[in-house]
Scaffold this motif. Structure first.
Motif, short mmCIF file in Angstrom:
data_model
loop_
_atom_site.label_atom_id
_atom_site.label_comp_id
_atom_site.label_asym_id
_atom_site.label_seq_id
_atom_site.Cartn_x
_atom_site.Cartn_y
_atom_site.Cartn_z
N ALA A 94 0.84 -1.19 0.00
CA ALA A 94 0.00 0.00 0.00
C ALA A 94 0.87 1.24 0.00
N LEU A 95 0.34 2.33 -0.52
CA LEU A 95 1.05 3.61 -0.56
C LEU A 95 0.20 4.65 0.15
N ILE A 96 0.85 5.47 0.95
CA ILE A 96 0.17 6.59 1.61
C ILE A 96 0.70 7.88 0.99
N PHE A 97 -0.15 8.58 0.25
CA PHE A 97 0.21 9.87 -0.31
C PHE A 97 -0.04 10.91 0.79
N ASP A 98 1.04 11.47 1.30
CA ASP A 98 0.95 12.26 2.53
C ASP A 98 0.73 13.74 2.26
N LEU A 99 -0.29 14.29 2.92
CA LEU A 99 -0.53 15.73 2.90
C LEU A 99 -0.18 16.37 4.23
N GLU A 100 0.22 15.56 5.21
CA GLU A 100 0.41 16.07 6.57
C GLU A 100 1.87 16.40 6.85
N ASP A 101 2.55 15.57 7.63
CA ASP A 101 3.88 15.92 8.14
C ASP A 101 4.92 16.13 7.05
N LEU A 142 -4.04 2.30 -2.57
CA LEU A 142 -3.69 3.71 -2.56
C LEU A 142 -4.49 4.43 -1.48
N THR A 143 -3.80 5.18 -0.65
CA THR A 143 -4.45 5.95 0.39
C THR A 143 -3.90 7.37 0.40
N ILE A 144 -4.68 8.27 0.97
CA ILE A 144 -4.26 9.66 1.14
C ILE A 144 -4.31 9.99 2.63
N ARG A 145 -3.18 10.43 3.17
CA ARG A 145 -3.20 10.90 4.56
C ARG A 145 -3.48 12.40 4.55
N ILE A 146 -4.60 12.77 5.15
CA ILE A 146 -5.00 14.16 5.18
C ILE A 146 -4.50 14.82 6.46
N ASN A 147 -4.63 16.12 6.53
CA ASN A 147 -4.24 16.84 7.73
C ASN A 147 -5.28 16.64 8.83
N GLY A 148 -4.84 16.81 10.06
CA GLY A 148 -5.67 16.50 11.22
C GLY A 148 -6.90 17.36 11.37
N MET A 149 -7.80 16.88 12.19
CA MET A 149 -9.08 17.55 12.38
C MET A 149 -8.96 18.94 12.98
N ASP A 150 -7.85 19.24 13.61
CA ASP A 150 -7.66 20.55 14.23
C ASP A 150 -6.89 21.52 13.35
N TRP A 165 -6.59 22.84 7.01
CA TRP A 165 -6.65 22.13 5.73
C TRP A 165 -7.54 20.89 5.77
N HIS A 166 -7.98 20.51 6.95
CA HIS A 166 -8.63 19.21 7.11
C HIS A 166 -9.87 19.05 6.24
N ALA A 167 -10.78 20.00 6.30
CA ALA A 167 -12.06 19.84 5.60
C ALA A 167 -11.86 19.72 4.09
N ASP A 168 -11.01 20.58 3.54
CA ASP A 168 -10.77 20.53 2.09
C ASP A 168 -10.03 19.24 1.71
N ASP A 169 -9.08 18.82 2.55
CA ASP A 169 -8.38 17.56 2.30
C ASP A 169 -9.36 16.40 2.26
N LEU A 170 -10.23 16.34 3.26
CA LEU A 170 -11.16 15.22 3.36
C LEU A 170 -12.10 15.19 2.16
N ALA A 171 -12.63 16.35 1.77
CA ALA A 171 -13.55 16.39 0.64
C ALA A 171 -12.86 15.95 -0.64
N ALA A 172 -11.65 16.45 -0.88
CA ALA A 172 -10.93 16.10 -2.10
C ALA A 172 -10.57 14.62 -2.12
N ALA A 173 -10.11 14.11 -0.98
CA ALA A 173 -9.74 12.69 -0.91
C ALA A 173 -10.95 11.80 -1.12
N ALA A 174 -12.07 12.15 -0.49
CA ALA A 174 -13.28 11.34 -0.63
C ALA A 174 -13.73 11.28 -2.09
N GLN A 175 -13.68 12.42 -2.77
CA GLN A 175 -14.12 12.46 -4.16
C GLN A 175 -13.16 11.71 -5.09
N ALA A 176 -11.87 11.65 -4.70
CA ALA A 176 -10.91 10.90 -5.51
C ALA A 176 -11.13 9.40 -5.40
#
Length: 280
Positions: free
Chosen positions: A19-26, A54-62, A65-76
């Motif tokens: 598996a691959l984690i495409f990282d948006l966080e750290d 394939l997975t996307i690691r989004i930024n944290g809930m706090d 960037w979290h909301a936009d990350d989650l929406a974009a990842a979900a739609q992908a």
């Protein structure tokens, strides 16, 4: 893989990882968050990664960037959306609701990173909070920071947390991945920690460098001897049942149904690995 790095994303197409984690966080600087998000979405939707999950690691809930990350990842529609610092069952349910509201396909799972003392204490509830949560990921770096603990060989300061998370994952029937090993130049240290992770019961290990992939695969895959032993156990067990005998023994050791189940799991894993190697 840092999603801001197009070269890394391209290189990932040939890495022998499951598996691959495409990282948006750290791994992504604040001023590169938006462009990294676009690159991660393009990687997921563009294909070329074969059988790899394939997975996307989004930024944290706090974070902002979290909301936009989650929406974009979900739609992908990746195989998983990895969320850091999930600390409660309520947060799992809120994340799942947001993922579904954003239009994620049914196959997109939530991968919850557990990396705080509170998560360690609530992991059973976290793991069982939603069917859409498929994987727990140990965040051992953040856990060590929160505990004021040191990274030492054998990970004694973290063993309580690792054990609690394994218990929670197994009780809920979820996959659980061990945390990362930071010193990419210490091959022996990595091999020892990967072996420990397998011995503890983890299903795999998250990695931070391509050089760790081969030794990790070696650590978690059954050896030729383990496969041969498993085949013998299953064969003897089936012969014992067919003959109507009440006791089965292999090399002088009595075997029971639990030994057969473990042996069958080894054989199933060996077959799955062989199939992946054919696909590669």
């Amino acid at each position: 893989m840092p999603a801001a790095n197009e070269r890394a994303l391209e290189k990932a197409k040939a890495i022998a990882a499951d598996a691959l984690i495409f990282d948006l966080e750290d791994a992504v600087a604040p001023d590169a968050k938006e462009s990294a998000r676009d690159k991660a979405v393009a990687a997921v939707t563009g294909g070329g990664y074969g059988r790899r999950e394939l997975t996307i690691r989004i930024n944290g809930m706090d974070t902002e960037w979290h909301a936009d990350d989650l929406a974009a990842a979900a739609q992908a529609g990746p195989d998983g959306i990895v969320v850091p610092k999930v600390g409660s069952a309520d947060e799992v349910r809120a994340l799942v609701a947001a993922i579904e509201k954003a239009g994620a396909p049914e196959h997109t799972q939530l991968w919850a990173m557990v990396e705080t003392p509170q998560a360690m204490l609530d992991v059973a509830a976290i793991a069982s909070a939603s069917e859409r949560l498929g994987v727990l990921v140990m965040g051992t770096n953040d856990l060590a920071k929160e505990l004021h603990a040191e990274h030492v060989p054998g990970r004694q300061p973290l063993l309580t947390g690792l054990g609690l998370c394994l218990l929670g994952a197994r009780a809920a029937g979820k996959v659980i991945l061990d945390g990362v090993y930071n010193d990419v130049k210490n091959a022996d240290g990595f091999a020892a920690e990967a072996r420990q992770g397998r011995e503890l019961g983890f299903d795999g290990k998250t990695l931070i460098h391509p050089s760790q992939v081969e030794p990790c695969n070696e650590a978690f895959a059954p050896s030729e001897q383990e496969v041969a032993d498993a085949e013998e156990i299953v064969t003897v067990w089936n012969e014992t049942l067919s003959s109507g005998k009440g006791v089965a023994t292999v090399n002088g050791r009595m075997i029971e149904n639990l030994h057969v189940e473990n042996a069958q799991r080894v054989l199933d894993m060996s077959k799955a690995i062989a199939a992946l190697q054919v696909d590669d």
